[in-house]
Design an enzyme around this catalytic site. Structure first.
Site, short mmCIF file in Angstrom:
data_model
loop_
_atom_site.label_atom_id
_atom_site.label_comp_id
_atom_site.label_asym_id
_atom_site.label_seq_id
_atom_site.Cartn_x
_atom_site.Cartn_y
_atom_site.Cartn_z
N ASP A 25 -8.65 -0.08 10.30
CA ASP A 25 -9.58 -1.13 9.85
C ASP A 25 -10.84 -1.09 10.71
O ASP A 25 -10.76 -1.24 11.93
CB ASP A 25 -8.87 -2.49 9.98
N ASP A 29 -11.28 -7.27 9.37
CA ASP A 29 -10.70 -8.22 8.41
C ASP A 29 -9.18 -8.04 8.27
O ASP A 29 -8.53 -8.71 7.47
CB ASP A 29 -11.37 -8.11 7.03
N ASP A 102 -5.64 9.36 -5.99
CA ASP A 102 -4.51 8.83 -6.75
C ASP A 102 -5.01 8.50 -8.15
O ASP A 102 -6.06 7.86 -8.30
CB ASP A 102 -3.98 7.56 -6.07
N ASP A 210 0.19 9.02 -10.71
CA ASP A 210 1.19 7.95 -10.61
C ASP A 210 2.08 7.90 -11.86
O ASP A 210 1.56 7.88 -12.99
CB ASP A 210 0.41 6.63 -10.47
N GLU A 269 3.76 12.37 -10.07
CA GLU A 269 4.92 11.57 -9.65
C GLU A 269 5.77 11.31 -10.89
O GLU A 269 5.27 10.81 -11.89
CB GLU A 269 4.45 10.24 -9.05
N HIS A 342 4.49 5.75 0.45
CA HIS A 342 4.28 4.30 0.59
C HIS A 342 5.35 3.47 -0.13
O HIS A 342 5.31 2.25 -0.05
CB HIS A 342 2.89 3.95 0.06
N ASP A 343 6.27 4.13 -0.84
CA ASP A 343 7.32 3.40 -1.57
C ASP A 343 8.70 3.55 -0.93
O ASP A 343 9.66 2.94 -1.40
CB ASP A 343 7.43 3.94 -3.02
#
Ligand code: NOJ
Length: 570
Positions: A25, A29, A102, A210, A269, A342-343
Site C-alpha cells: 500500500d 489507506d 486477470d 477466470d 482457470e 488467492h483462493d
C-alpha cells in the site's frame, strides 16, 4: 510433444501472482495499490520470476475483491489510475518480465452498465446479454423455491436472484452481485474480444481467464442432483465445460491474438476440468489456451461435505493425482503447477507443518514437475495461514456467506470457524510480510485485513540475507528451471508411488537425469534408491539432514534432495 528446440518460452518460465489488495500500500489507506506493486518490483526481480499475473485491478464495487467488474477498461480508484498501470507495465517490461491480466468474463458486476441496461426491461437490446428466466412454473410444493433451477451458488444460497423490475430471475454462479454473461449471444463475445484487444494494444502479455470453462452452459439449464445445502442442487454438469466452450475459446484466440506477434501467455482457470478435457484445451494444434489451472490436487483434502469439511491429505492420493496429470499432458498439452493462489489456504499450513523445511520441500516437489510453476505472493517467504480469532476477522464473501448460512442451519459456530481457519480464502489474503515493523511494512495505515502476527520473524527483509531462507530456496528452484532444460522439458516418471510419506520422481532429457526425493512428513524416512544415484551430484537440498550411500537415502523430516546424473556418470 513439447520439446526442444521448439518449446514455447513459458515452458522455462515461472509466474508470480500479485493480489493487489494485499501486496503493498503506497497511500496509507490500508489497501494495496499499483504504485505499491511498482515499488516492490525489485523483490520479484531478485526472485527471478518471468511473468507477473495481476489479479483484477478494474473498476469494481469490490463485492468479491475485484472479481466483480463494472468497467473492464478502467482502473478502480482504490488501486490507482490507468497512468499508474502504464507505469507498472513499463517497469515490469524494463526488468525483462511480462505482465498477464486477470480476465473475468464469465460474469460482470451487477453495477456494470451492460447489466444495468439488461435488467431495465425485457425489451432492452442487452436483455439477452445475461441469463434471465421466469419463475419456475408450476411451482411445486417441496421444491426449494421458484428459482428456474435448483443450483446452489459457489458462495452459498441459490444461483438465481429475482429482479423486481421485470419479475424475472437472473443467473449468478457466484455472488448475487456477479451476474453471468450469456456467451451464446455473439454480441457478448464480440464485446469481450474488443476489450481484450484493447489491453493487448496497451502492451499486456496475456490473460489468466477466470472460471473460463463456465462460459458455455447447457442451454436447457436442467436441475442438478440435490446434494447442496437446504435442498439445493449441484448444477455443475450443466454449466461446466459446456457444449460450446472449445468453440468459444478457439474463436477468442482467432479474434484476439491472430496476427499479433509477441510472447503471450494464456491460462484458463477451470474448476472440475478433467485431464481428458485439459488435453483438448491445451493441445497447441487446437488454438485454445496455453495451459489450464485444474483443481484435482487441491480437492484431495475436501471431505464429504466439501471444502469446509476438510480431511487430512493422504500423500499417495496427491502423487496419484499429480502423476496422472503429468502422464496425461506429457505428450500433448501442458500443465500449470500450483499449490497456492488467492483462493487456497497457504500450502505450508495445509500440506506442511508451518516450518521452513516443509515450505521448501513442498516447493521443490512442485517446481520440478513438468509444467509452468505459479508462485502466489508470500509463498516464496513461507507465509502461513492466519490465526483468525472470530468471524469479525474474516473479510471474504465466500467465508462470510458460508458462516452465516451454516450457523442459520444449526451448525456450531466454533466448528464452522475451525473449518474456515483451515480452508478459508482469507488465509491467502493477509498482507505480504515485508518487514518486522508496523503492519509488516505493508501500509502506514490500518490494513483492510489483519497482518499475520508472525511477521515479526517471518518477513522478506529477514530472508534476503539468509541463504537458507524459503526465499532463496524458491530463487534457486527458479534458476534451475531457467538453466536446466531437463527441468523445463524433460519427461517425468513417478517413483515410490505407494510410499505414504516420500514424494520421489525422475526427470530425464537425453542423457541428463534428475532425481527428486522429498520427505513430506515430520519423521525421518529411509528409502532405497537405484544404485547409480550413489555417484550423482547433489544440485539442490533444503537441509543438511540427508545422507545418500550406495543404495539408500536417509531423509530428515521435510528434507528434499535433488540429484543429477549426466552422460559421463554411471
Ligand atoms: C475464481 C476466482 O479465482 C475467485 O477468486 C472468484 O471469487 C471467482 N472465480 C469468481 O470470479
Amino acid at each position: 510433444m513439447i520439446d526442444r528446440p521448439t518449446a514455447p518460452w513459458w515452458t522455462s518460465a515461472v509466474v508470480y501472482q500479485v493480489y493487489p489488495r494485499s501486496f503493498a500500500d503506497s497511500t496509507g489507506d490500508g489497501i494495496g495499490d499499483l504504485v505499491g506493486i511498482t515499488s516492490r518490483l525489485d523483490h520479484l526481480q531478485r526472485l527471478g520470476v518471468d511473468v507477473v499475473w495481476l489479479s483484477p485491478i478494474y473498476l469494481s464495487p469490490q463485492a468479491d475483491n475485484g472479481y466483480d467488474i463494472s468497467d473492464y477498461q478502467a482502473v478502480d480508484p482504490v488501486f490507482g489510475t490507468l497512468e499508474d498501470f502504464d507505469r507498472l507495465l513499463a517497469q515490469v517490461h524494463e526488468r525483462g518480465m511480462r505482465l498477464v491480466m486477470d480476465l473475468v468474463v464469465n460474469h460482470t458486476s451487477d453495477e456494470h452498465p451492460w447489466f444495468v441496461e439488461s435488467r431495465s426491461g425485457k425489451d432492452n437490446p442487452k436483455r439477452d446479454w445475461y441469463w434471465w428466466r421466469p419463475a419456475r412454473e408450476p411451482f411445486t410444493a417441496g421444491e426449494p423455491g421458484a428459482e428456474p433451477t435448483n443450483w446452489e451458488s459457489f458462495f452459498s444460497g441459490p444461483t438465481w436472484t429475482l429482479d423486481e423490475t421485470t419479475g424475472e430471475y437472473y443467473l449468478h454462479l457466484f455472488d448475487r452481485k456477479q451476474p453471468d454473461l450469456n456467451w451464446e449471444n455473439p454480441e457478448v463475445r464480440a464485446a469481450v474480444h474488443e476489450m481484450m484487444r484493447w489491453w493487448l494494444d496497451r502492451g499486456v502479455d496475456g490473460f489468466r481467464m477466470d472460471v473460463i470453462n463456465f462460459i458455455s452452459k447447457h442451454p436447457e439449464l436442467r436441475d442438478g442432483p440435490t446434494t447442496g445445502t437446504g435442498g439445493l442442487g449441484n448444477g455443475f454438469a450443466q454449466f461446466a465445460t459446456g457444449p460450446r466452450v472449445h468453440e468459444f475459446l478457439q474463436e477468442m484466440r482467432r479474434e484476439v491474438f491472430a496476427g499479433r506477434t509477441g510472447n503471450f501467455l494464456t491460462v484458463g482457470e477451470m474448476p472440475g476440468v478433467t485431464w481428458e478435457d485439459a488435453r483438448l484445451f491445451t493441445d497447441p494444434a487446437r488454438g485454445e489456451v496455453d495451459m489450464v489451472f485444474q483443481f484435482e490436487h487441491v480437492s484431495l483434502d475436501h471431505g464429504p461435505g466439501g471444502k469446509f469439511d476438510p480431511k487430512p491429505l493422504d500423500l499417495r492420493d496427491l502423487k496419484a493425482s499429480l502423476g496422472r496429470w503429468q502422464t496425461a499432458l506429457g505428450e500433448t498439452g501442458w500443465n500449470s503447477l500450483y499449490w497456492n493462489n488467492h483462493d487456497q489456504p497457504r500450502v505450508v499450513s495445509r500440506f506442511g507443518d508451518g516450518s521452513r523445511e516443509s515450505a521448501t520441500a513442498l516447493a521443490t516437489v512442485l517446481h520440478l514437475h513438468r509444467g509452468t510453476p505459479y508462485v502466489y505472493q508470500g509463498e516464496e517467504l513461507g507465509m502461513t495461514n492466519a490465526p483468525f480469532a472470530g468471524v469479525d476477522d474474516l473479510r471474504d464473501v465466500e467465508s462470510l456467506n458460508h458462516f452465516h448460512r451454516a450457523v442459520e442451519a444449526g451448525q456450531d459456530p466454533e466448528a464452522v470457524l475451525t473449518a474456515l481457519r483451515a480452508m478459508g480464502r482469507d488465509n491467502a489474503r493477509t498482507p505480504v510480510q515485508w518487514t518486522a515493523d508496523h503492519e509488516a511494512g505493508f501500509t502506514d495505515g490500518t490494513p483492510w485485513i489483519a497482518v499475520n502476527p508472525n511477521h515479526t520473524w517471518l518477513n522478506a527483509a529477514a530472508q534476503y540475507d539468509d541463504p537458507h531462507s524459503v526465499f532463496h530456496h524458491y530463487r534457486r528452484l527458479i534458476e534451475l528451471r531457467h538453466t536446466r532444460p531437463v527441468v523445463a522439458v524433460g519427461d517425468f516418471t513417478m517413483l515410490l508411488a505407494d510410499h505414504p510419506h516420500v514424494y520421489a520422481f525422475e526427470r530425464r532429457l537425453d542423457d541428463v537425469r534428475l532425481l527428486v526425493v522429498a520427505n513430506l512428513h515430520g519423521t525421518e524416512q529411509t528409502v532405497d534408491l537405484a544404485p547409480e544415484w550413489a555417484g550423482a551430484t547433489a544440485v539442490l537440498s533444503n537441509t543438511a539432514g540427508h545422507d545418500v550411500d550406495a543404495s539408500r537415502a536417509i531423509l530428515q523430516p521435510w528434507a528434499a534432495l535433488v540429484l543429477e546424473l549426466t552422460g559421463g556418470q554411471s
